[in-house]
Enzyme design. Structure first.
Site, PDB file in Angstrom:
ATOM      1  N   ALA A   1     128.027  64.994  60.995  1.00 44.35           N
ATOM      2  CA  ALA A   1     128.333  64.889  59.798  1.00 44.35           C
ATOM      3  C   ALA A   1     129.396  63.955  59.524  1.00 44.35           C
ATOM      4  O   ALA A   1     130.782  64.540  60.033  1.00 44.35           O
ATOM      5  CB  ALA A   1     128.641  66.508  59.072  1.00 44.35           C
ATOM      6  N   THR A   2     129.431  62.726  59.034  1.00 37.30           N
ATOM      7  CA  THR A   2     130.497  61.919  59.034  1.00 37.30           C
ATOM      8  C   THR A   2     131.762  62.279  58.035  1.00 37.30           C
ATOM      9  O   THR A   2     132.869  61.967  58.133  1.00 37.30           O
ATOM     10  CB  THR A   2     130.069  60.591  58.786  1.00 37.30           C
ATOM     11  OG1 THR A   2     129.313  60.607  57.597  1.00 37.30           O
ATOM     12  CG2 THR A   2     129.369  60.093  59.961  1.00 37.30           C
ATOM     13  N   CYS A   3     131.135  63.148  57.154  1.00 39.26           N
ATOM     14  CA  CYS A   3     132.191  63.571  56.289  1.00 39.26           C
ATOM     15  C   CYS A   3     133.231  64.581  56.669  1.00 39.26           C
ATOM     16  O   CYS A   3     134.446  64.320  56.217  1.00 39.26           O
ATOM     17  CB  CYS A   3     131.360  64.240  54.988  1.00 39.26           C
ATOM     18  SG  CYS A   3     130.318  63.332  53.991  1.00 39.26           S
ATOM     19  N   SER A   4     133.009  65.235  57.600  1.00 31.29           N
ATOM     20  CA  SER A   4     133.923  66.129  58.477  1.00 31.29           C
ATOM     21  C   SER A   4     133.920  65.557  59.692  1.00 31.29           C
ATOM     22  O   SER A   4     134.761  66.392  60.646  1.00 31.29           O
ATOM     23  CB  SER A   4     133.306  67.443  58.342  1.00 31.29           C
ATOM     24  OG  SER A   4     132.085  67.516  59.010  1.00 31.29           O
TER      25      SER A   4
END
Length: 792
Positions: free
Chosen positions: A752-755
């Site tokens: 999950a690149t957002c986190s």
């Protein structure tokens, strides 16, 4: 002190600083005031419970003992020379007969006294202060008949000397003891053949090899009376328990946006709290963050208020509070530092003795200490720092100045809603595979973004067409990585989909064994507005600490910050031409006529492959042996300035986002690293930034993960980092979690690149883990799927 004294003293420091910069830049003697050291100073015994003080022949405990002075005989002050000699054992001072009582010190007893050490041999071993760094001798003012109350020699003598010399104070000038002329000569006059480049190399060596001097005060509970929190009162003790695994978390555990963004610090009494600090956090750093430093006043209560969280999060997580003491870098300077084999990595320094390097370091650090005090005030003369920017990296407070300049130049207007950009990566991939089908490159992601954002001056929210994503930062970072890959492809085997940069000649010549991955602005491309936008993009990454990996040689970075560029720097672009011209300078006439007479004309090939005439119709004019020096100068001039217009446009865009004063004090290495990140990604660095959520560090999945990374190349680790975080380089956060429900053994990892989170499934062996991670790193670069693509 009169009100005008403050301004006179500040102007005096500026005058002294300008003189110092001129001296360093032009290799002239430093001002005598800056190099002042008292010839002798009287001291009296302090905190000493032993029977005697040892005098050694040399500044080393292994040297012969000359005499042991009995404490009961020391009724009068001890006179020590002002020169300090610092080793790994501690600080030494020379004691001589001058000024001493002849009854207990003879000529043959003149030697060295250890006055301060890490374990302080002049303090009783049973004392509670036996491990302190307290100076065992106290300056005896009663023995200084010429001193005045306003002349306190706890201050460094050179600071007082500089005020006397440059502040133009006619009355009440501070009186100083006679100076040590021999030492003043050593500090002031550079060694033979010493140049500005040696000072720069010395500064780099010191910054890499000196301890930063930060130490923890110990248990924070000893200094904190009480803590109150806004919620989750039962967890507040985690802030002071010293356990990094525990944490205090605000009241909604289901919210996973824990990264604080804006922190406000208030101080005072409970009824009269006022703002004393504000910090905008770098979200790429997962480590200790200084929220309050350099305090000069007492406040009974301190409040730390988290005003905003990253990505509109409403909760936060804090792992603890620390109190740190920081010492100046000069306090860690020792002669032993220059006896290390590490000095061999610095050929400019290796030819000088350790004594020369030690005294030059003292002088340079005095200049740094002269600059520091005024950095907390308005800096109107920052442009003067340009010449010594490489030396300024020795200062701990320079980074604070950079952040202050960025903060002060930040726009005060309320930003518009973040623009939403729809990007089609399939069209961009088609263009990349065959650039002839789209000569205008309008389908490249770079141009897709520019077309939409030409009216905006802020970051964007990214939507990828036919790809499921809710952009909370990961999609945006992925688009940045894609744009960087289009501008400067990391692979040598692919076409460059955009015309703004060309591969440097070092990529084309097999003989070039260094700087093989560099790009240079295309000398033939005249789309200066696009170059300016690239500069703005670089500046925005600098401000927000996002990564835009542009593989530019140091020659280009130096021009962007305004450092002096020499022909030797051009070797990072085209090492072959640098070697060729060096050969032509010293070649014999016979060798020239046989090898080059029928080949060389007054023309040269630029980095884009085009031919540039050095004279009118130069390609038709042969170069003779007698004219070769003229030819060499013309080639150097043409090649050094081949991309000046493009670089000027990039810098123009950069300066629309970054204040010029920041570029004046940045080194080219710092500009590159802050925009592009660190190209070297070691396993240890990844372990340092890794945080574990719902999985233990000794879990078999984690062990397999680190084992796999040890077998990865630097490029492999870069690819994996992008798979997890959307960034190809450090700094970046890294969170490791167990796989999501439903994942089978030996399945591919998810991210999950957002986190910046990696979800690790169970693996049957380390080898399988390595294969799956490597496959994901190279084949799963698309953003994670947050929703169904048909909902887009």
């Amino acid at each position: 002190m009169f009100a005008c004294d403050h301004y006179r003293m500040k102007l005096g420091k500026i005058r002294c600083l300008v003189a110092c910069i001129d001296s360093i830049e032009n290799t002239k003697p430093l001002p005598n005031a800056l190099c002042y050291v008292a010839r002798q100073l009287p001291y009296k015994i302090k905190h000493y419970t032993g029977d005697s003080i040892t005098i050694y022949e040399r500044p080393a405990k292994s040297s012969p003992v000359l005499i042991k002075l009995h404490v009961q005989d020391l009724k009068e002050p001890i006179y020590l020379q002002g020169d300090e000699w610092c080793t790994s054992e501690g600080t030494w001072r020379l004691i001589s007969r001058e000024g001493q009582n002849d009854q207990w010190l003879k000529k043959e007893h003149e030697g060295w006294m250890l006055v301060s050490s890490s374990y302080n041999s002049h303090v009783d071993a049973s004392s509670t202060k036996s491990k302190s760094n307290d100076f065992p001798l106290l300056l005896d003012y009663s023995a200084l008949s010429y001193s005045k109350e306003d002349c306190r020699l706890e201050r460094k003598g050179w600071e007082i000397a500089a005020e006397n010399a440059y502040s133009l104070q006619l009355l009440y000038r501070s009186t100083l003891p006679p100076n040590d002329t021999n030492l003043e000569h050593k500090l002031s006059i550079p060694a033979e053949n010493w140049r500005l480049e040696h000072d720069k190399s010395l500064a780099i060596y010191l910054s890499e090899n000196m301890d930063n001097g930060n130490t923890a005060y110990g248990d924070v509970k000893d200094y904190v009376d009480s803590i109150s929190v806004s919620s989750m009162e039962e967890s507040k003790d985690a802030l002071t328990d010293g356990n990094q695994a525990s944490y205090w978390e605000s009241d909604d555990p289901s919210d996973d946006n824990y990264m604080p963004h804006l922190i406000e610090v208030k101080g005072g009494d409970h009824d009269t709290m006022r703002k004393i600090g504000e910090i905008v956090m770098d979200c790429t750093i997962v480590s200790d963050i200084a929220v309050l430093q350099d305090m000069a006043e007492y406040v009974p209560t301190i409040e730390i208020r988290i005003k905003e969280c990253k990505d509109e999060g409403i909760d936060t997580r804090i792992h603890g509070i620390k109190i740190i003491t920081s010492t100046d870098i000069s306090s860690n300077l020792t002669i032993d530092l220059f006896k290390s084999k590490k000095i061999e990595r610095f050929p400019l320094l290796a030819t000088f003795t350790s004594d020369v390097l030690y005294y030059r370091s003292i002088a340079i650090l005095s200049v740094i200490n002269l600059v520091i005090p005024d950095w907390s005030e308005d800096c109107t003369n920052i442009c003067n720092f340009k010449a010594i920017r490489q030396i300024l990296q020795l200062s701990k407070r320079r980074q604070a100045l950079i952040e202050k300049l960025l903060r002060d130049s930040q726009t005060k207007c309320v930003p518009e809603p973040i623009p939403k950009v729809y990007l089609d990566r399939r069209l961009a991939a088609d263009h990349k595979s065959d650039t002839s089908r789209d000569p205008t490159a309008e389908n490249a992601l770079f141009n897709q973004v520019v077309l939409i954002l030409c009216k905006f001056e802020q970051w964007w929210e990214c939507k990828f067409v036919s790809e499921g994503i809710i952009d909370q930062g990961g999609g945006f970072r992925d688009s940045l990585a894609d744009i960087a890959e289009e501008l400067c492809p990391s692979s040598e085997d692919v076409q460059i989909p955009l015309p703004y940069f060309v591969r440097s000649c070092n990529q084309m010549h097999d003989a070039a064994n260094v700087h093989r991955d560099g790009y240079i602005p295309n000398p033939s491309c005249k789309e200066f507005a696009k170059y300016e936008w690239i500069g703005q993009l670089m500046g925005a990454c600098f401000r927000s600490r996002e990564c835009l990996v542009l593989s530019l040689p140091s020659f280009i970075w130096k021009k962007l910050v305004g450092e002096v560029v020499t022909w030797a720097d051009y070797a990072t672009v085209d090492e072959a031409i640098v070697r060729l011209l060096a050969t032509l300078e010293t070649i014999s006439e016979g060798k020239f006529n046989s090898d080059y007479a029928d080949v060389l004309t007054y023309s040269t090939s630029l980095s884009d492959g085009s031919t540039f005439d050095l004279k009118s119709n130069g390609s038709e004019i042969p170069v003779s042996y007698e004219d070769r020096i003229d030819y060499i100068q013309l080639v150097r001039e043409a090649r050094r300035h081949e991309a000046d217009e493009q670089i000027k446009s990039i810098k123009k865009g950069l300066l629309r986002v970054i204040p010029k004063a920041v570029l004046h004090i940045l080194t080219w290495q710092e500009l590159e690293k802050r925009i592009c990140g660190n190209p070297e990604i070691t396993v240890q660095e990844l372990k340092n930034i890794a945080r574990y959520e719902d999985i233990e560090i000794d879990d078999l999945r984690v062990k397999y993960f680190w084992k796999a990374l040890e077998n990865f190349s630097n490029e492999d680790r870069s690819r994996l980092l992008r798979f997890v975080t959307g960034r190809r380089r450090l700094p970046a956060p890294l969170f490791i979690c167990p796989s999501r429900s439903g994942a089978t053994e030996d399945s591919l990892p998810e991210s999950a690149t957002c986190s910046s989170t990696l979800f690790l499934p169970e693996y049957s062996s380390a080898k399988v883990a390595e294969e799956k991670l490597l496959y994901a790193a190279y084949n799963c670069t698309s953003i994670d799927t947050d929703m169904r693509t048909w909902d887009d």
